[in-house]
Design an enzyme around this catalytic site. Structure first.
Site: not given
Length: 721
Positions: A252, A295
């Site tokens: 990511e 995150h």
């Protein structure tokens, strides 16, 4: 190298007969001579032989997890609790310290099941006791604690860390789980997985299981800024693992670990005659710039690649790219066949292993009874004036604008994600158009501070090595002052722009950028003075944060292709102009990685004819969502008048699908859902969840297949039924 399954490695042809009865020659050695942290990589090869302890063994979460893991086959040998030394728990010994556990229980690995405020100390205790593998699942451990831990890890050669903020590590072949992965999703097989995102890794596993190829070893890298084990570490394990026939990476936005992996794969493909095929998925293409997307590490720093750059780097290295992990099953079978491997034999071998393979039928109710969620952790940005006031306390005076005709430079302290340490960040220009390409990082040890070598290298790159002595001395002093601020205030980034006045032979500081770690306060009650400076939250922000939800309204696409920036508070119906879209998709997802990927795929599939729609928000309920969380999420999503349809995409791990279904029904009753809802429930208790929705007799489109669900969302958003 110690094998997980030594009795079977002598003959690969016998492998399928041995999957469920492999025995090691020995456990990991903590006394063998090693040269550094990289030499602990092979400690990741867990299996049936791995002796596991739990730190925080008698707590509710650890107890539930241990019961489930033991029933699955994990060789749990006990745990620690300083207050219960000498007692038993679950029929296993409890000892007072990790060092004592190493002497009496001789573990190969420890799972740390304590909350974030105690997690750093627990990791340090495990390092000092020389446990070969340390798995930390807690999120919101302050980044300065993590950097201190990595300074310790790099000075030793006994312990390897997985995490933090990771689902853990699991050997489907060796029936060894150290983490909280949803066990019914896994099946023994031959695909190795390394992933930043827990939910995306579960999607990946589910696809492989459905395709019949299963998994060998699955490593959760975790979504923090700095990870104990990264993509390259895992690739080195998979390369030499006879149980792994192919490899999957799930990445990511944030950092450069994916690019480092691409470089390793290029070299691997050149030096190996028949390399193992590799596929990957990258999330975060549609992430909102300037926002930490769920995150802690999901943001792009200076000099770090975007999701698109990571995708292109891996693709150029020969990696097969997919846009959603549900595709991995079919893709892996295809690339295995193209590489000359016998796919049918792999499927038959995995099927034989599954016949003797048992999973726990039910997840303990402890997960379902949780009634509160931890508050959302946000990184902390302050105003320019506040930043200048803080810098002044560290003898750094800021000017509003440098004099004309002066050279510009960029300098600061920033994490070096690959090196797992702080670094001096420097560029010979402060021009925003050139900064991203010209910035470099010069790492140093956290416990020692900026080294003379790092300072000299940074000064040379700044092109200040030939500056007048006074200016050079000022720049060197500035680095030390920034470092003092960085550590004392627990910053993530502390950057400034510099100008060199050739007439006065001195530097001026301007345009400061300070970025602080709010987890230091949230988890450990440190930096209360900084936390008090946070801007007042809007009602929407406040409600999301109190519910433990990460909710980010996305920008509105305009007819000319531009994006109109949204505020954190969704617009009211009256504020929408006639030309502003009212057919956007509101997403409700559990897990930051899956939420990012869901938005990416919606944009990819629905922004082109015959559809014409876009995403309204990023919403991550977190990994432990409750019915109340889901209800609040619907309220937040539907407060945005641009939303025409709600897409609920849940892959349950700790989150139970039937609980999510109950939350959706609660939202219909108490929020007043007046837009069509498409629901995809997979993972833990998915059949129960689907049954709950069916019995509710509500206008809900429950669709299991991801692509079908996305298609339905597009139809509904564009006026279909």
């Amino acid at each position: 190298m110690v094998s997980r399954h030594t009795s079977c490695l002598s003959s690969k042809a016998l492998r399928s007969q041995c999957l469920n009865r492999r025995m090691p020659q020995a456990a990991f050695s903590t006394t063998s001579r090693r040269n550094g942290y990289d030499d602990t990589i092979q400690n990741l090869k867990i299996g049936s032989h791995t002796r596991v302890i739990f730190q925080g063994f008698t707590g509710k979460l650890a107890t539930a997890n241990a019961q489930e893991s033991i029933a699955w086959g994990t060789n749990v040998v006990g745990g620690t609790n300083p207050k219960k030394d000498g007692q038993e728990h679950l029929g296993l010994p409890v000892v007072g310290s990790v060092r004592k556990a190493m002497e009496q229980l001789k573990p190969d690995a420890t799972g740390i099941y304590v909350a974030a405020p105690q997690a750093a100390a627990a990791i340090e205790e495990a390092i000092e006791a020389e446990v070969p593998l340390i798995v930390a699942v807690a999120e919101h451990i302050p980044i300065h604690d993590v950097m201190r831990i990595h300074s310790m890890l790099k000075s030793q050669s006994k312990s390897r860390l997985v995490g933090a903020n990771a689902p853990g590590i699991i050997s489907a072949i060796g029936r060894c789980r150290i983490g909280f992965q949803p066990l019914p999703t896994f099946s023994p097989g031959y695909i190795g997985i390394i992933a930043k995102s827990g939910t995306l890794s579960y999607e990946t596993v589910g696809s492989l299981t459905s395709a019949g190829v299963g998994q060998s070893l699955c490593i959760g890298m975790g979504g923090d800024v700095i990870a104990g084990t990264n993509f390259v570490d895992a690739l080195k394990v998979f390369e030499t693992d006879d149980d792994t026939e192919a490899i999957i990476l799930v990445g990511e936005l944030g950092g450069t670990n994916e690019e480092e992996a691409a470089d390793w794969i290029k070299n691997y493909n050149k030096r190996v005659s028949n390399p193992k095929p590799i596929a990957a998925c990258i999330g975060g293409f549609q992430a909102k710039p300037g926002k930490v997307t769920g995150h802690a590490g999901a943001w792009t720093g200076l000099g770090e690649g975007t999701s698109e750059a990571k995708y292109k780097a891996l693709e150029a290295a020969g990696v097969t790219m997919v846009d959603h992990p549900a595709k991995f099953g079919g893709v892996m079978k295809d690339i295995l066949a193209k590489s000359g491997r016998n796919v049918k034999k792999i499927e038959q071998s995995a099927a034989q292993a599954r016949r003797g393979y048992h999973t726990s039928a039910r997840r303990p109710a402890l997960y379902a009874t949780r009634t509160t969620s931890p508050q959302q952790r946000r990184s902390l940005h302050l105003s320019a004036e506040q930043n200048a006031n803080i810098l002044k306390k560290y003898n750094i005076d800021v000017v509003s604008k440098p004099e004309d005709h002066q050279s510009s430079h960029y300098l600061g302290i920033s994490p070096h994600r690959v090196n797992r340490s702080p670094s001096i960040i420097a560029a010979p220009t402060a021009n925003p158009d050139q900064l991203h390409q010209r910035v470099r990082r010069f790492p140093f040890d956290y416990r020692e501070g900026p080294s003379p070598e790092a300072v000299n290298d940074a000064m040379a790159w700044l092109q200040l090595d030939a500056a007048p002595p006074k200016a050079k001395a000022q720049a060197a002093e500035l680095i030390q002052n920034l470092w003092k601020l960085y550590t004392e205030k627990e910053a993530i980034d502390a950057h400034v722009s510099l100008s060199l006045n050739p007439n006065a032979d001195e530097i001026q500081v301007y345009n400061p950028y300070l970025f602080f770690d709010d987890a230091a306060y949230r988890s450990n009650q440190r930096q209360a003075d900084l936390h008090a400076l946070r801007d007042t939250l809007s009602p929407t922000e406040q409600e999301a944060e109190e519910a433990g939800i990460v909710y980010i309204p996305l920008d509105t696409p305009q007819p000319d292709g531009r994006l109109q920036a949204s505020t954190q508070t969704p617009p009211s119906t009256s504020s929408l102009t006639d030309g502003e879209p009212r057919n956007l998709v509101g997403t409700l997802v559990n897990g930051a990685g899956l939420a990012m990927n869901t938005n990416d795929v919606l944009h990819l599939r629905l922004s082109q004819p015959p559809y014409s729609t876009a995403n309204a928000n990023f919403l991550d309920t977190g990994g432990k969502a409750t019915s109340q969380t889901i209800k609040t999420s619907f309220k937040l999503i539907l407060s945005d008048p641009r939303v025409a349809v709600v897409f609920v995409n849940i892959f349950g791990g700790l989150t139970l699908a039937d609980m999510i279904a109950g939350g959706i029904i609660l939202a219909f009753k108490e929020v007043g859902v007046n837009k069509p809802v498409v629901v995809r429930l997979r993972g833990t208790n998915e059949e129960k969840g689907q049954e709950v929705l069916a019995k509710a007799n509500l206008p809900i489109f429950a669709i299991n297949d991801f692509e079908e669900a996305v298609k339905k969302v597009g139809e509904l958003a564009n006026g279909g039924k």
